[in-house]
Design a protein around this motif. Structure first.
Motif, short mmCIF file in Angstrom:
data_model
loop_
_atom_site.label_atom_id
_atom_site.label_comp_id
_atom_site.label_asym_id
_atom_site.label_seq_id
_atom_site.Cartn_x
_atom_site.Cartn_y
_atom_site.Cartn_z
N GLY A 100 -25.17 144.22 61.51
CA GLY A 100 -24.18 143.37 62.19
C GLY A 100 -23.67 142.27 61.29
N THR A 101 -24.59 141.59 60.63
CA THR A 101 -24.19 140.51 59.73
C THR A 101 -23.36 141.03 58.57
OG1 THR A 101 -26.23 139.34 60.30
CG2 THR A 101 -25.09 138.62 58.32
N SER A 102 -23.80 142.11 57.96
CA SER A 102 -23.08 142.66 56.80
C SER A 102 -21.69 143.15 57.16
CB SER A 102 -23.88 143.81 56.18
OG SER A 102 -25.12 143.35 55.75
N SER A 103 -21.57 143.85 58.29
CA SER A 103 -20.25 144.39 58.64
C SER A 103 -19.25 143.27 58.92
CB SER A 103 -20.35 145.33 59.84
OG SER A 103 -20.82 144.65 60.98
N VAL A 104 -19.69 142.20 59.52
CA VAL A 104 -18.79 141.06 59.78
C VAL A 104 -18.42 140.37 58.47
CG1 VAL A 104 -18.67 138.78 60.87
CG2 VAL A 104 -19.54 140.72 62.15
N ARG A 105 -19.38 140.23 57.58
CA ARG A 105 -19.11 139.56 56.30
C ARG A 105 -18.25 140.41 55.36
NH1 ARG A 105 -21.19 134.50 55.54
NH2 ARG A 105 -23.00 134.09 56.84
N ILE A 106 -18.38 141.72 55.41
CA ILE A 106 -17.63 142.60 54.52
C ILE A 106 -16.20 142.82 55.03
CG2 ILE A 106 -17.52 144.96 53.61
CD1 ILE A 106 -20.58 144.94 53.56
N PRO A 109 -13.23 140.37 53.43
CA PRO A 109 -12.72 140.72 52.10
C PRO A 109 -11.99 142.06 52.08
CG PRO A 109 -15.01 140.02 51.95
CD PRO A 109 -14.66 140.08 53.39
N LEU A 110 -12.42 143.02 52.90
CA LEU A 110 -11.71 144.29 52.97
C LEU A 110 -10.29 144.10 53.49
CD1 LEU A 110 -14.30 146.92 54.29
CD2 LEU A 110 -13.21 146.82 52.06
N LEU A 111 -10.14 143.29 54.51
CA LEU A 111 -8.81 143.01 55.05
C LEU A 111 -7.95 142.30 54.01
CD1 LEU A 111 -9.51 141.98 58.73
CD2 LEU A 111 -8.18 143.91 57.95
N GLU A 112 -8.53 141.33 53.31
CA GLU A 112 -7.78 140.61 52.30
C GLU A 112 -7.40 141.52 51.13
OE1 GLU A 112 -10.23 137.26 51.33
OE2 GLU A 112 -9.74 136.23 53.20
N LEU A 113 -8.25 142.50 50.84
CA LEU A 113 -7.97 143.44 49.76
C LEU A 113 -6.71 144.26 50.04
CD1 LEU A 113 -9.16 144.59 47.08
CD2 LEU A 113 -10.26 146.33 48.49
N VAL A 114 -6.50 144.61 51.30
CA VAL A 114 -5.31 145.39 51.66
C VAL A 114 -4.15 144.50 52.09
CG1 VAL A 114 -6.55 147.51 52.23
CG2 VAL A 114 -6.15 145.81 54.01
N GLY A 115 -4.34 143.19 52.02
CA GLY A 115 -3.23 142.28 52.27
C GLY A 115 -3.18 141.63 53.64
N PHE A 116 -4.17 141.88 54.48
CA PHE A 116 -4.21 141.26 55.80
C PHE A 116 -4.99 139.96 55.74
CE2 PHE A 116 -3.57 145.69 57.19
CZ PHE A 116 -2.48 145.50 58.00
#
Length: 175
Positions: A100-106, A109-116
């Motif tokens: 739970g903690t990891s998925s929220v933290r990751i 950055p994944l969204l920012e990587l694709v521009g969101f």
């Protein structure tokens, strides 16, 4: 110590790592919660003694409440979850916490990587709602993948593989 080992069905000393990790995780969570609550009322800019006293009391209170809650959860889930030993239930809870903690933290950055980014969306409630909707859409599959990975790392692959299959069946993704 023998009574503790007997209660949690610990046969080898290496299995003590799971209750130890559970206690450390509870203490850390209690610290985070107590710090958030106390910081809302008392400013600690000048190393205020009252702040540290309240923080220690808050950690103790939150730790006790969460410990009682998780022990209650153990009793309720012990009959539902198929495990060989009681200590495995602790490792399952640790897997859920890490996932739970990891998925929220990751997800961010994944969204920012694709521009969101939150600033990409219009100001106000609906822009914020849209951002969080997209973030949750990213978190759901990420959570499923991390659940299997952390489950395998902590020796609970079989449990989580069955858990995933049951969840996917309920979502009508597999038959």
């Amino acid at each position: 110590m023998n009574a503790f080992k007997e209660r949690w069905e610990i046969k080898n000393n290496w299995q003590l790592i799971f209750p130890l990790l559970g206690i450390v995780g509870l203490l850390y969570t209690a610290y985070i919660l107590a710090n958030k609550v106390i910081s809302a009322f008392i400013n600690n800019s000048d190393n205020n003694l009252l702040y540290y006293i309240l923080l220690a009391v808050g950690i103790g209170v939150f730790f006790f409440i969460m410990l009682r809650f998780f022990l209650w959860c153990f009793k309720k889930l012990e009959g539902k979850w198929v495990t060989n030993y009681r200590w495995e239930i602790i490792s399952i809870f640790i897997v859920f916490a890490l996932t739970g903690t990891s998925s929220v933290r990751i997800a961010r950055p994944l969204l920012e990587l694709v521009g969101f980014t939150p600033t990409l969306f219009p100001e106000g409630f609906f822009g914020s709602l849209l951002y969080w909707f997209i973030r949750i859409i990213i978190i759901l599959p990420l959570y499923q993948i991390l659940l299997i990975i952390f489950g395998a790392l902590l020796g609970q692959f079989k449990f989580f593989w069955e858990f995933e299959k049951k969840m996917l069946k309920r979502m009508h993704i597999i038959k």
